[in-house]
Design a protein around this motif. Structure first.
Motif, PDB file in Angstrom:
ATOM      1  N   LYS A 116       0.823  -1.284   0.032  1.00 11.88           N
ATOM      2  CA  LYS A 116       0.031  -0.071   0.040  1.00 11.88           C
ATOM      3  C   LYS A 116       0.624   1.311  -0.009  1.00 11.88           C
ATOM      4  CE  LYS A 116      -3.849  -2.417   0.233  1.00 11.88           C
ATOM      5  NZ  LYS A 116      -4.531  -2.747  -0.935  1.00 11.88           N
ATOM      6  N   ILE A 117       2.193   1.094   0.048  1.00 15.91           N
ATOM      7  CA  ILE A 117       2.948   2.231  -0.148  1.00 15.91           C
ATOM      8  C   ILE A 117       4.365   1.665  -1.174  1.00 15.91           C
ATOM      9  CG2 ILE A 117       2.704   3.438   2.130  1.00 15.91           C
ATOM     10  CD1 ILE A 117       4.912   1.958   3.287  1.00 15.91           C
TER      11      ILE A 117
ATOM     12  N   ILE B 158       4.858   6.935  -1.148  1.00 16.30           N
ATOM     13  CA  ILE B 158       3.621   7.449  -1.276  1.00 16.30           C
ATOM     14  C   ILE B 158       2.691   6.410  -1.060  1.00 16.30           C
ATOM     15  CG2 ILE B 158       4.211   9.491  -2.779  1.00 16.30           C
ATOM     16  CD1 ILE B 158       3.500   7.751  -5.216  1.00 16.30           C
ATOM     17  N   ASN B 159       1.362   6.648  -1.114  1.00 19.54           N
ATOM     18  CA  ASN B 159       0.522   5.788  -0.956  1.00 19.54           C
ATOM     19  C   ASN B 159       0.007   5.185  -2.248  1.00 19.54           C
ATOM     20  OD1 ASN B 159       0.137   5.987   1.908  1.00 19.54           O
ATOM     21  ND2 ASN B 159      -0.892   7.912   1.703  1.00 19.54           N
TER      22      ASN B 159
ATOM     23  N   ASN C  77      -4.525  12.663   4.437  1.00 21.94           N
ATOM     24  CA  ASN C  77      -5.278  12.875   3.152  1.00 21.94           C
ATOM     25  C   ASN C  77      -6.722  12.584   3.369  1.00 21.94           C
ATOM     26  OD1 ASN C  77      -2.930  13.838   1.589  1.00 21.94           O
ATOM     27  ND2 ASN C  77      -2.609  11.462   1.469  1.00 21.94           N
TER      28      ASN C  77
ATOM     29  N   ILE D 113      -1.765  -7.412   2.729  1.00 24.72           N
ATOM     30  CA  ILE D 113      -1.873  -6.225   3.335  1.00 24.72           C
ATOM     31  C   ILE D 113      -2.946  -5.273   3.137  1.00 24.72           C
ATOM     32  CG2 ILE D 113      -0.374  -3.914   3.106  1.00 24.72           C
ATOM     33  CD1 ILE D 113       2.014  -5.196   2.138  1.00 24.72           C
ATOM     34  N   VAL D 114      -3.357  -4.961   4.216  1.00 22.57           N
ATOM     35  CA  VAL D 114      -4.488  -3.967   4.264  1.00 22.57           C
ATOM     36  C   VAL D 114      -4.365  -2.583   4.377  1.00 22.57           C
ATOM     37  CG1 VAL D 114      -6.758  -3.426   5.592  1.00 22.57           C
ATOM     38  CG2 VAL D 114      -5.966  -5.788   5.490  1.00 22.57           C
ATOM     39  N   GLU D 115      -3.071  -2.075   5.235  1.00 25.24           N
ATOM     40  CA  GLU D 115      -2.756  -0.940   5.504  1.00 25.24           C
ATOM     41  C   GLU D 115      -1.198  -0.586   5.860  1.00 25.24           C
ATOM     42  OE1 GLU D 115      -5.609   1.761   5.724  1.00 25.24           O
ATOM     43  OE2 GLU D 115      -4.111   3.265   5.949  1.00 25.24           O
ATOM     44  N   GLN D 116      -0.620   0.324   5.433  1.00 24.97           N
ATOM     45  CA  GLN D 116       0.780   0.599   5.624  1.00 24.97           C
ATOM     46  C   GLN D 116       0.899   2.138   5.850  1.00 24.97           C
ATOM     47  OE1 GLN D 116       2.584  -1.375   2.165  1.00 24.97           O
ATOM     48  NE2 GLN D 116       3.692  -2.287   3.724  1.00 24.97           N
TER      49      GLN D 116
ATOM     50  N   VAL E 161       4.243   5.259   7.231  1.00 28.59           N
ATOM     51  CA  VAL E 161       5.613   5.377   7.605  1.00 28.59           C
ATOM     52  C   VAL E 161       5.744   6.790   8.050  1.00 28.59           C
ATOM     53  CG1 VAL E 161       6.471   3.790   5.734  1.00 28.59           C
ATOM     54  CG2 VAL E 161       6.502   6.273   5.506  1.00 28.59           C
TER      55      VAL E 161
ATOM     56  N   ARG F  34      -0.491  15.644 -10.715  1.00 30.77           N
ATOM     57  CA  ARG F  34      -1.271  14.797 -10.087  1.00 30.77           C
ATOM     58  C   ARG F  34      -2.764  15.154 -10.478  1.00 30.77           C
ATOM     59  NH1 ARG F  34       0.460  13.512  -3.997  1.00 30.77           N
ATOM     60  NH2 ARG F  34       2.629  12.945  -4.387  1.00 30.77           N
TER      61      ARG F  34
END
Lengths: 278, 278, 278, 278
Positions: free
Chosen positions: A208-209, A232-233, B233, C226-229, C231, D257
């Motif tokens: 996810k990143i 970035i996501n 975000n 993976i659901v979410e990450q 940093v 973007r």
């Protein structure tokens, strides 16, 4: 009046800041900005001192050498514009950003030359009136190819060599020629996705990143002390190509941020780590 | 052997680092960590020196006072656990995070007491064996209410007062009582969305990021020197309530990050700005 | 009037959206929110349909089954509060955040019970009036230990099992018992720093970002969809302990964000990847 | 076989998805990708449907018109490369990024022309073989100046007009000419720091984040529906110029973007808000 930067790293000891600043005072140099850091795990002291005044480099360094403990390094470098040689393969985005930033005053660098192992980016380079050297690797052994590149680089005596998506592995000999002076952009948030096709790997793993890493080059292209990283996501709607496209914006940003720190002489390398002062 | 932090800010001048570090050396104090910054726009020098040794505070400060230029401030504070009083209204998330972090060793603070103008958070506070004081504002003038709060705070002699979603405006008299010692969390990335219902405002404006700001309190609740800010975000699928819910995670993170810097004595305030050392 | 969520995933084909929405219309169900995604690499269609009305689950699902292609999965789940069992070892931060959020209305979950292989977090759990089960692994084989945990979990019939820093590897049998219903928080931005002491690894590698990953548990604790990450930036001033402390804030945020998506039934798992609708 | 995008927004009602997808099925159009959103606060339904097949635009739109509720908008646009005119003043970074991305395949746009009110960026534009039009505002009234620009733009019949740091306010007449087709980059995270010199304002306020906002232009240059925002962290070591330099990287990233979303026809505007599908 000149401005120079004194970079000291040495075994930690009592009174080092006073020692160094007293020597600067004795030489009537004004400290514009000063940063220190002690790595307690390794017992090492780092100090960056931005100085203004009239310099007698020889006596200043001699005074430091007699005052600092054994095992010290110190370096006195002029502040200001740095000379850069850029190495590329086929991808334009990092080179383009460097060309734009050097041309329009966003980075205090002179891009002396661009060296490519393909001619894809010759036209772009020459738009900005910068010499492009095609040094093809075809029908050459790796040492022969690198020897030609080293010759080309050395014509320009650059301060730093920037690998702006140069996609060939460098030999230890090449790296040794420009010790701690080669900066690379790796298209992943190292140490994840080492090796080829990191965006493909990232896609397959369902991350996810995604991110990029700028680092000094040591004998392993994907290792080396990290200067800057950013991510970035992404989400399930990104295919590997979408990740690569989004990643290119991160790559160029990370590379130029890292290079900015490097040319400002804010980065110390020790072992596989860096100190990056602000 | 003790550890203390010397915080100096003064008009910029030549040789300040040498001056201060020489005084420390004369007192046989070892510098564990040192940071400086010069604000060239305002000609002001800031230095944080973490010292170890046997301290004679009086003679150390006297030596500094005679060596530093006119208009200098210096402060010598003990490193270690700080005493905190938390003020709340009805929202639990910031208080909860502070309680968790102080209980489980993630922040070196002692929460001496929690003061609420409602009793909503009494139960939560008392779960963690911390005294809760209900100081209702009902049927009191603002000065009367604040006088009661000040009395309650002063029972505990805290180092800092943390407004963890305390939703009432403070008077200049209250602020003056705890000069540069009150930290607030504002539910917006200031200076956007000052005032009431910032998430509603953010929703109506259709923003794509929301954030929070931790700052020292001055005479305007939404102003004051910023210590820390962070955003996340959002997109069109977020209603005002979703933004508020997502925002609460940001608020507590920003507040505790800021408080960490403050209790580590890494923050200087000058005018409406801060220096936050690393 | 009820609200339910229809989750369909099936081989991609023409007209699927019309097919499904027509069936919903036939059943006089109002579509509150709809999301679809087609993974073109794998030729698979995903659709989440939030429905309101009076449901005859049996006939609705039968209508879908006769209309959808072979190899389709569909699931109809009630919207609303989910039942959760949390498994922990010794670290408090993720559990604390879950307790706060469920108690104060930030997550629509009921924490039915907390199971620990140590009693360190018993007191915290019981502060919030939730049963804590100590299921020590000492002097038990792994299957024996897991059997006791499974028995304990099954008393509560939870919708999901959350590993909130549960530090033991789970066997395939355990994972099979709660297929796609176990969510774990891993203290790294996977796939970097798999295994023990990721913050120590991150420190040694000299990274400039650290992160955390929430994922469904499969047969490898550090793998799984993976659901979410997320940093955060770190720098040379962070030791391994500082990274761990900063990381704990990221861990709890990532875990609760992921769990929110899961309890909102916004997550599809397929292979080692997820679709997470907004 | 063609690919087109159907954009529908209308008052929310039961069965809209089925209605629209049934019409698409009747026309033997295959849905490649579909997104919907209902804004419950405003009772409005949005749907973006990417279609493949052989189109009879007239009958398709007529079928939709007779099926959709009063107050509906629908638009059928060809997927693929969009025509862009860029307006600039003196700053090169946003234009440079657009030129690089269109030249090297990172954005599916054709930059038909660049219009500047100064000639500073003529050389850069022409390096990329794109016509540059100098339309100086000197000795012209605002309506006269804008009339000349409108004439120039209309020579090219662009899909969108991009203000890449065009530093003059536009009149309502100009905006009306290109309704919902002008995208601007604002050098701040709106709604903070509206107006001139936002980095100077940000510096003076002592903020710890700076950002940029891409938005559609309405009658107020700094307002208008937001498409994309992003921020970066800054600290006390950043002067106003450093913020501006760091901000330029954010500006170009945010602008491209946003433009990517716009040219992919993923953005709906309603009131002062946007829906941006993924």
């Amino acid at each position: 009046m000149q401005r120079k930067i004194l970079l000291t790293d040495c075994p930690d000891a009592k009174g080092l800041i006073a020692t160094i600043t007293n020597i600067c005072a004795k030489h009537q140099l004004n400290i514009i900005k000063n940063n220190e850091f002690v790595d307690n795990n390794h017992g090492r002291f780092f100090m960056r001192t931005e100085l203004e005044g009239i310099f007698n480099d020889e006596t200043l360094l001699a005074d430091l050498d007699s005052a600092l403990p054994t095992g010290s390094h110190r370096r006195l470098v002029a502040a200001g514009r740095k000379r850069i040689v850029v190495m590329v393969t086929k991808e334009a985005h990092c080179l383009g950003d460097l060309l734009m930033k050097s041309t329009y005053g966003d980075m205090n660098i002179e891009i002396c030359a661009v060296i490519g192992n393909y001619d894809v980016l010759q036209k772009l380079t020459e738009k900005f009136d910068i010499p492009f050297h095609l040094v093809s690797h075809e029908s050459l052994s790796r040492p022969e190819h690198e020897a030609k590149i080293i010759d080309t680089i050395n014509q320009y005596q650059p301060d730093y060599v920037v690998l702006a998506k140069y996609m060939r592995i460098l030999t230890p000999d090449f790296v040794a020629e420009f010790q701690e002076r080669i900066i690379n952009i790796h298209h992943s948030f190292l140490p994840a996705f080492i090796g080829a096709q990191p965006y493909r790997q990232a896609y397959e793993r369902g991350v996810k990143i995604i991110g990029a890493t700028a680092h000094f080059v040591t004998n392993d292209l994907d290792e080396g002390p990290i200067v800057e990283q950013h991510v970035i996501n992404v989400d399930h709607t990104y295919g590997a190509d979408d990740m690569a496209r989004a990643g290119r914006d991160v790559e160029k940003t990370v590379l130029t941020r890292a290079l900015q720190q490097v040319i400002d002489e804010k980065v110390f390398v020790y072992g596989n780590r860096t100190v990056v002062f602000r």
